[in-house]
Write a protein that holds these residues in place. Structure first.
Motif, short mmCIF file in Angstrom:
data_model
loop_
_atom_site.label_atom_id
_atom_site.label_comp_id
_atom_site.label_asym_id
_atom_site.label_seq_id
_atom_site.Cartn_x
_atom_site.Cartn_y
_atom_site.Cartn_z
N LYS A 154 0.93 -1.08 -0.11
CA LYS A 154 0.07 -0.18 -0.02
C LYS A 154 0.83 1.11 0.06
N LEU A 155 0.62 2.34 -0.63
CA LEU A 155 1.04 3.52 -0.76
C LEU A 155 0.28 4.38 0.35
N LEU A 156 1.44 4.81 1.31
CA LEU A 156 0.94 5.67 2.25
C LEU A 156 1.44 7.08 2.00
N GLU A 157 0.45 7.92 1.96
CA GLU A 157 1.07 9.54 1.64
C GLU A 157 0.97 10.32 2.86
N ILE A 158 2.27 10.98 2.97
CA ILE A 158 2.38 11.86 4.18
C ILE A 158 2.55 13.36 3.64
N HIS A 159 1.57 14.23 4.10
CA HIS A 159 1.77 15.57 3.65
C HIS A 159 2.51 16.55 4.95
N VAL A 160 3.92 16.73 4.52
CA VAL A 160 4.96 17.12 5.36
C VAL A 160 4.31 18.69 5.34
N LYS A 161 4.11 19.49 6.55
CA LYS A 161 3.86 20.75 6.65
C LYS A 161 5.05 21.49 6.81
N PRO A 162 5.07 22.81 6.22
CA PRO A 162 6.21 23.73 6.38
C PRO A 162 6.56 23.84 8.14
N GLY A 163 7.70 23.68 8.41
CA GLY A 163 8.08 23.89 9.61
C GLY A 163 7.89 22.65 10.63
N TRP A 164 7.38 21.67 10.18
CA TRP A 164 7.79 20.55 11.01
C TRP A 164 9.22 20.37 11.36
N LYS A 165 9.17 19.61 12.72
CA LYS A 165 10.50 19.37 13.18
C LYS A 165 10.80 17.90 13.38
N ALA A 166 11.92 17.47 13.51
CA ALA A 166 12.41 16.04 13.72
C ALA A 166 11.48 15.64 14.93
N THR A 203 0.51 9.07 12.42
CA THR A 203 0.07 7.70 12.57
C THR A 203 -0.88 7.20 11.42
N PHE A 204 -0.80 6.13 11.09
CA PHE A 204 -1.69 5.64 10.12
C PHE A 204 -2.47 4.46 10.89
N GLU A 205 -3.61 4.42 11.47
CA GLU A 205 -4.17 3.58 12.27
C GLU A 205 -4.59 2.22 11.72
N ASN A 206 -4.17 1.17 12.07
CA ASN A 206 -4.37 -0.30 11.67
C ASN A 206 -4.33 -0.53 10.27
N GLU A 207 -2.89 0.01 9.90
CA GLU A 207 -2.42 -0.17 8.56
C GLU A 207 -1.18 -1.19 8.65
N GLY A 208 -0.91 -1.81 9.62
CA GLY A 208 0.12 -2.81 9.83
C GLY A 208 -0.41 -4.41 9.59
N ASP A 209 0.32 -5.48 10.01
CA ASP A 209 -0.12 -6.64 9.51
C ASP A 209 -1.40 -7.00 10.19
N GLN A 210 -2.24 -7.77 9.56
CA GLN A 210 -3.43 -8.24 10.02
C GLN A 210 -3.31 -9.83 10.63
N ALA A 211 -3.98 -10.19 11.40
CA ALA A 211 -3.90 -11.86 11.72
C ALA A 211 -5.44 -11.88 12.31
N PRO A 212 -5.70 -13.47 12.47
CA PRO A 212 -6.94 -13.48 12.95
C PRO A 212 -7.05 -13.04 14.53
N GLY A 213 -8.24 -12.53 14.95
CA GLY A 213 -8.40 -12.05 16.09
C GLY A 213 -7.50 -10.95 16.97
N VAL A 214 -6.75 -10.59 15.98
CA VAL A 214 -6.01 -9.23 16.51
C VAL A 214 -6.15 -7.98 15.76
N VAL A 215 -6.08 -6.80 16.40
CA VAL A 215 -6.42 -5.43 15.71
C VAL A 215 -5.16 -5.22 15.08
#
Lengths: 185, 185
Positions: free
Chosen positions: B47-59, B64-76
């Motif tokens: 999946k391609l996730l798009e991050i809009h970096v705003k002017p002035g963001w700092k290190a 956070t992209f919620e729930n976009e990681g590995d799926q498995a039965p019975g796990v969020v």
């Protein structure tokens, strides 16, 4: 396994740079619980421990007095450990075996000639002739005028003059041409 | 208690100072296990996730992209988290909202007049006139030419010129008198 030994009691022993330079004898009074002749009564006792600080010792040097801590039935008394710490010095900072002294000079002194006086830790006055350009942060070493090296008695580190150049806050317009004739572009 | 949620997957997102200055869109391809329609088979999907970096963001800014990681039965599924990191820049260092640039000048420039050119992150050239004495470490601020402040759109930090003065390595004997006439003792 033999009887349990209590954890060592560690105390900081502050020494001035002069004491670490010349060596010194420090006496530290400790109060600890001691078993009486009956083998079970404990009573606080004072003892004077003598520490012979050798010339050149550094912060972190540890001196251990074995079993001089609190006694208790069935326990080997703790060791008392002193750890050398170095007091702040108004003129010198120590960097390993070297002694570093900040030398503030005017810009004119930095560019022409300058003799820097340094009062040493053993109260002599050194006169260090500086005929080179003293740029900010420049270091001039005087060999053998630093701290004694405890592992090689008779040898010493260096004295390091670290130069700070104080600029004039303003140069009048009519002096600028002299500077243009004196300094490279 | 609901179903167990997997630990977030944290990834560093390197941004250049130009990207943090102007803002940028970063696309990050992630591959994660996804449950198929049968509810038990897992298959890797991109999946391609798009991050809009705003002017002035700092290190340290976290996206956070919620729930976009590995799926498995019975796990969020885990969250995927990107943390902004700042790439080294050849000219500028960032200090909070300020941009700091080292400016090396000759001693003559430091004592007379000097115009410092600075190429900005958005590729303009600023000319900063310096008629004051530029002592080593002196800082000159140009208001509003630093980084955008993301929490106050339209405002910016400062550009800070930090001066380094290059001394001549040697002053010929016959120039010293000119210096004595030009500089305070």
């Amino acid at each position: 396994r033999g009887p349990r030994k209590a954890e060592p009691v560690v105390t900081k022993l502050n020494c001035s740079l002069e004491e670490l330079f010349n060596g010194a004898t420090k006496r530290m009074k400790v109060t600890r619980q001691r078993l009486q002749a009956d083998g079970s009564t404990l009573r606080p006792e004072e003892k004077l421990l003598e520490i012979h600080v050798k010339p050149g010792w550094k912060a972190g040097t540890r001196i251990t007095f074995e079993n001089e801590g609190d006694q208790a039935p069935g326990v080997v008394p703790a060791d008392i450990v002193f750890v050398i710490a170095e007091k702040h010095h108004p003129r010198f900072t120590r960097e390993g075996n070297d002694l570093v002294v900040k030398a503030r000079v005017t810009l004119l002194q930095a560019l022409t000639t300058h003799t820097q006086s340094v009062r040493t830790l053993d109260d002599r006055t050194l006169s260090v002739a500086c005929n080179e350009v003293l740029s900010p942060g420049y270091e001039k070493r005087v060999r053998g005028e630093g701290m004694p090296i405890s592992k090689a008695p008779g040898t010493r580190g260096d004295l390091v003059l670290r130069f700070e150049v104080v600029f004039p806050s303003h140069i009048p317009e009519d002096k600028r041409d002299l500077l243009r004739r004196a300094l490279p572009a």
